[in-house]
Write a protein that holds these residues in place. Structure first.
Motif, PDB file in Angstrom:
ATOM      1  N   HIS A  68      59.193  44.355  43.803  1.00 43.01           N
ATOM      2  CA  HIS A  68      58.626  43.025  43.564  1.00 43.01           C
ATOM      3  C   HIS A  68      58.437  42.323  44.914  1.00 43.01           C
ATOM      4  N   ASN A  69      57.218  41.863  45.150  1.00 44.35           N
ATOM      5  CA  ASN A  69      56.888  41.153  46.396  1.00 44.35           C
ATOM      6  C   ASN A  69      57.343  41.920  47.642  1.00 44.35           C
ATOM      7  N   TYR A 129      63.246  45.869  33.847  1.00 40.94           N
ATOM      8  CA  TYR A 129      62.287  44.947  34.469  1.00 40.94           C
ATOM      9  C   TYR A 129      60.954  44.979  33.724  1.00 40.94           C
ATOM     10  N   PHE A 184      57.270  41.950  33.149  1.00 40.90           N
ATOM     11  CA  PHE A 184      56.607  40.800  33.743  1.00 40.90           C
ATOM     12  C   PHE A 184      55.809  40.071  32.666  1.00 40.90           C
ATOM     13  N   SER A 185      55.522  38.808  32.914  1.00 33.69           N
ATOM     14  CA  SER A 185      54.653  38.063  32.008  1.00 33.69           C
ATOM     15  C   SER A 185      53.217  38.522  32.227  1.00 33.69           C
ATOM     16  N   LYS A 186      52.349  38.224  31.282  1.00 30.66           N
ATOM     17  CA  LYS A 186      50.975  38.724  31.346  1.00 30.66           C
ATOM     18  C   LYS A 186      50.252  38.231  32.588  1.00 30.66           C
ATOM     19  N   ASN A 187      50.549  37.006  33.011  1.00 31.37           N
ATOM     20  CA  ASN A 187      49.905  36.448  34.205  1.00 31.37           C
ATOM     21  C   ASN A 187      50.671  36.745  35.489  1.00 31.37           C
ATOM     22  N   LYS A 188      51.759  37.534  35.366  1.00 23.70           N
ATOM     23  CA  LYS A 188      52.596  37.956  36.501  1.00 23.70           C
ATOM     24  C   LYS A 188      53.301  36.774  37.197  1.00 23.70           C
ATOM     25  N   GLU A 189      53.381  35.635  36.539  1.00 24.44           N
ATOM     26  CA  GLU A 189      54.033  34.474  37.147  1.00 24.44           C
ATOM     27  C   GLU A 189      55.538  34.453  36.899  1.00 24.44           C
ATOM     28  N   LYS A 190      56.010  35.273  35.971  1.00 21.97           N
ATOM     29  CA  LYS A 190      57.438  35.341  35.689  1.00 21.97           C
ATOM     30  C   LYS A 190      57.929  36.783  35.761  1.00 21.97           C
ATOM     31  N   VAL A 191      59.129  36.929  36.292  1.00 17.29           N
ATOM     32  CA  VAL A 191      59.821  38.215  36.259  1.00 17.29           C
ATOM     33  C   VAL A 191      60.720  38.198  35.030  1.00 17.29           C
ATOM     34  N   ALA A 217      58.364  34.172  39.520  1.00 20.64           N
ATOM     35  CA  ALA A 217      58.021  35.316  40.367  1.00 20.64           C
ATOM     36  C   ALA A 217      58.144  35.011  41.853  1.00 20.64           C
TER      37      ALA A 217
END
Length: 362
Positions: free
Chosen positions: A161-162, A233, A235-242, A265
């Motif tokens: 992640h990141n 692990y 993720f949300s659909k918009n990838k804004e939340k882990v 995220a």
């Protein structure tokens, strides 16, 4: 020709044609649908899609087996291979929750094992440099040291992640005495077999639905065991939340269920304050559908990666009873998303229900 004979032949021909037509319909249905469970037995299912092939594995007692298939709903006909049989006493028994990952062009399998004493469970990693995990050879990279006191540790999973690689797992805060509490930890990784930071506690059993250890028939463990384990692990659909999903309560009970931790995220994932726990389970038993003890989850995409599926295990009976054969079996459930982009996982289907094949299945 005798009229009766002619009539008999005509009827026989029509019946044969009807049977063949019905058979064609059944064959067509078989190629467009699947039913759960996807294997007759198995717990802690895990799979990865790589170069058009799924590589699947599940818990075992003394070895690691992987399956290879282009259609994960057809696991019964998949190619199987035993890729690891431990050679050292320390990790030779109770091989739980293996996971196969492809990292930096190498294959890694994380698994948990002990020397025969379950209090000595630890996390181990094996590596294979071949392009295909069915080829080459897996070698032991070693035990993942999770803390200075070598506390009990199981159910390791890893994700990136990141630009940072993390490991999440289940462990004890300290060695059990009169009761046991299993918690979820996270740490950054220096490489696929070494942590680079101290372990950070991000979840422990606190709600009643995380602390069930007695079966409806009264069978139970010899002491209370409160469980947060098997973190995964997503993720949300918009990838804004882990998202980190985990299994809660005793896996031997019908109350085994799945909880959820969420973090922004952009937040520091090694800061406990970044994580928020859902107050209610997101997956739990559905007795009217004969789904008991759902958990041990992971996530897989469809062959064309247009859909995501939940891979989980469950029982059709509340519990197996003392000394019973483990009746857990792996199932697949297509993920839908809510208005906030969080997976909807609480609408599991009854065993045997025909379900459409994954998008992109050949």
């Amino acid at each position: 020709m005798n009229l009766k004979i002619t009539l008999f032949i005509t009827i026989l021909f029509l019946c044969s044609s009807c049977w063949q037509g019905k058979q064609k319909e059944n064959n067509a249905a078989m190629h467009t649908t699947y039913t759960n469970p996807i294997l007759d037995a198995g717990a802690e299912p895990w799979a990865i899609l790589h170069n058009g092939k799924y590589y699947y594995t599940q818990g075992s007692e003394n070895k690691i087996v992987i399956w290879e298939t282009s259609d994960i709903t057809d696991l019964r006909n998949a190619t199987q291979k035993t890729v690891w049989t431990p050679t050292e006493k320390s990790n030779s028994e109770h091989l739980w929750a293996p996971e196969i990952h492809h990292i930096d062009n190498k294959w890694y399998i994380y698994y948990t094992a002990d020397d025969g004493n379950m209090d000595n469970h630890q996390i181990y990693v094996i590596e294979n440099e071949a392009a295909n995990p069915f080829e080459g050879e897996f070698i032991m990279k070693g035990r993942v040291s999770t803390d200075k006191d070598n506390n009990w540790a199981i159910h390791a999973s890893t994700f990136e992640h990141n630009g940072e690689r993390y490991m999440i797992w289940c462990g004890w805060q300290k060695r059990r005495i009169t009761n046991e509490k299993q918690c979820i930890y996270i740490a950054k990784m220096k490489n696929p077999w070494t942590l680079s930071t101290e372990r950070i506690l991000i979840s422990q059993p606190e709600y009643e639905w995380e602390r069930q250890w007695v079966n409806p028939d009264g069978t139970k463990t010899t002491y209370p065991i409160y469980v947060n384990e098997a973190p995964q692990y997503f993720f949300s659909k918009n990838k804004e939340k882990v998202l980190i999903y985990y299994s809660a309560s005793g896996s031997w009970t019908p109350y085994y269920c799945v909880g959820l931790l969420t973090a922004d995220a952009k937040s520091d994932l090694t800061d406990p304050a970044s994580w928020k726990k859902n107050p209610l389970p997101v997956i739990q038993q559905v007795p009217e559908k004969s789904i008991h003890g759902p958990g041990g989850i992971s996530f897989v995409p469809s062959p064309d990666r247009k859909e995501w599926y939940l891979l989980y295990h469950a029982r059709r009976v509340p519990n197996d009873g003392p000394g019973g054969v483990d009746s857990r079996s792996p199932r697949l459930h297509k993920i839908e998303w809510d208005e906030e982009g969080i997976p909807i996982l609480n609408n599991l289907t009854t065993e045997g229900t025909p379900l459409p094949l994954m998008s992109g299945t050949q």
